[in-house]
Design a protein around this motif. Structure first.
Motif, PDB file in Angstrom:
ATOM      1  N   GLN A  19      49.971  26.959  45.223  1.00 23.13           N
ATOM      2  CA  GLN A  19      48.690  26.525  44.696  1.00 23.13           C
ATOM      3  C   GLN A  19      48.654  26.659  43.179  1.00 23.13           C
ATOM      4  O   GLN A  19      49.168  27.626  42.603  1.00 23.13           O
ATOM      5  CB  GLN A  19      47.556  27.296  45.358  1.00 23.13           C
ATOM      6  N   THR A  20      48.036  25.689  42.542  1.00 27.33           N
ATOM      7  CA  THR A  20      47.993  25.614  41.084  1.00 27.33           C
ATOM      8  C   THR A  20      47.424  26.885  40.474  1.00 27.33           C
ATOM      9  O   THR A  20      47.927  27.373  39.464  1.00 27.33           O
ATOM     10  CB  THR A  20      47.170  24.395  40.642  1.00 27.33           C
ATOM     11  N   TYR A  21      46.381  27.438  41.079  1.00 30.65           N
ATOM     12  CA  TYR A  21      45.773  28.629  40.477  1.00 30.65           C
ATOM     13  C   TYR A  21      46.739  29.804  40.432  1.00 30.65           C
ATOM     14  O   TYR A  21      46.643  30.651  39.548  1.00 30.65           O
ATOM     15  CB  TYR A  21      44.474  29.019  41.187  1.00 30.65           C
ATOM     16  N   ILE A  23      49.866  29.598  39.771  1.00 31.50           N
ATOM     17  CA  ILE A  23      50.707  29.332  38.598  1.00 31.50           C
ATOM     18  C   ILE A  23      49.919  29.526  37.305  1.00 31.50           C
ATOM     19  O   ILE A  23      50.394  30.136  36.357  1.00 31.50           O
ATOM     20  CB  ILE A  23      51.283  27.896  38.663  1.00 31.50           C
ATOM     21  N   GLN A  24      48.686  29.031  37.277  1.00 29.16           N
ATOM     22  CA  GLN A  24      47.936  28.987  36.025  1.00 29.16           C
ATOM     23  C   GLN A  24      47.018  30.174  35.767  1.00 29.16           C
ATOM     24  O   GLN A  24      46.806  30.555  34.627  1.00 29.16           O
ATOM     25  CB  GLN A  24      47.099  27.704  35.974  1.00 29.16           C
ATOM     26  N   ASP A  25      46.433  30.754  36.814  1.00 26.05           N
ATOM     27  CA  ASP A  25      45.358  31.719  36.608  1.00 26.05           C
ATOM     28  C   ASP A  25      45.738  33.182  36.815  1.00 26.05           C
ATOM     29  O   ASP A  25      45.023  34.062  36.366  1.00 26.05           O
ATOM     30  CB  ASP A  25      44.173  31.406  37.528  1.00 26.05           C
ATOM     31  N   TYR A  26      46.815  33.458  37.496  1.00 30.49           N
ATOM     32  CA  TYR A  26      47.120  34.840  37.841  1.00 30.49           C
ATOM     33  C   TYR A  26      47.947  35.571  36.801  1.00 30.49           C
ATOM     34  O   TYR A  26      48.041  36.781  36.828  1.00 30.49           O
ATOM     35  CB  TYR A  26      47.821  34.913  39.212  1.00 30.49           C
ATOM     36  N   GLY A  27      48.580  34.871  35.898  1.00 27.12           N
ATOM     37  CA  GLY A  27      49.349  35.526  34.846  1.00 27.12           C
ATOM     38  C   GLY A  27      50.519  36.337  35.370  1.00 27.12           C
ATOM     39  O   GLY A  27      50.836  37.391  34.828  1.00 27.12           O
ATOM     40  N   THR A 106      39.740  32.549  41.862  1.00 29.19           N
ATOM     41  CA  THR A 106      40.716  33.248  41.031  1.00 29.19           C
ATOM     42  C   THR A 106      40.641  34.735  41.303  1.00 29.19           C
ATOM     43  O   THR A 106      39.675  35.249  41.848  1.00 29.19           O
ATOM     44  CB  THR A 106      40.477  32.966  39.531  1.00 29.19           C
TER      45      THR A 106
END
Length: 121
Positions: A19-21, A23-27, A106
């Motif tokens: 899922q994109t989140y 990759i992008q939101d979890y750091g 998130t």
């Protein structure tokens, strides 16, 4: 003259959706992301369960066992993964079942907070 048999094999390609989140939101740091992606690549499409051994994760990712264990702890703390320990008839640990958690929001905990909680254990 010797007959040669040449077999043509069409290689299949499989893809692991992440899922994109994630990759992008979890750091996630590179090691933790790689462990997550590796476990996800073994997950059943219907149940999201996977059971690669620590040895397999370690050997395939080339990440040390202590680092793999730390990455799994981070993923659990962040809510991206659950781990269910399996035992055999003798009561000895036999395997882990990992479940990839697909959440729609998130994270409420950062990787830094997960690291702090792991250190405090």
């Amino acid at each position: 003259m010797t007959d040669k048999v040449i077999a043509k094999v069409k290689l299949g390609y499989s893809f692991t959706p992440i899922q994109t989140y994630v990759i992008q939101d979890y750091g996630l740091d590179p090691y933790t992301f790689y462990v997550y992606a590796f476990i996800a690549s073994h997950a059943n499409n219907m149940t999201a369960e996977a059971f690669p051994s620590l040895r397999r994760i370690e050997n395939k990712t080339k990440i040390s066992r202590p680092q793999v264990v730390l990455c799994i702890k981070r993923l659990v703390k962040m809510g991206l993964l659950t781990v269910e320990k399996q035992v055999d008839k003798s009561g000895n640990h036999s395997a882990n079942i990992y479940t990839i958690k697909h959440v729609s929001v998130t994270t409420e905990i950062t990787i830094e907070q997960a690291n702090e909680e792991i250190r405090a254990e």
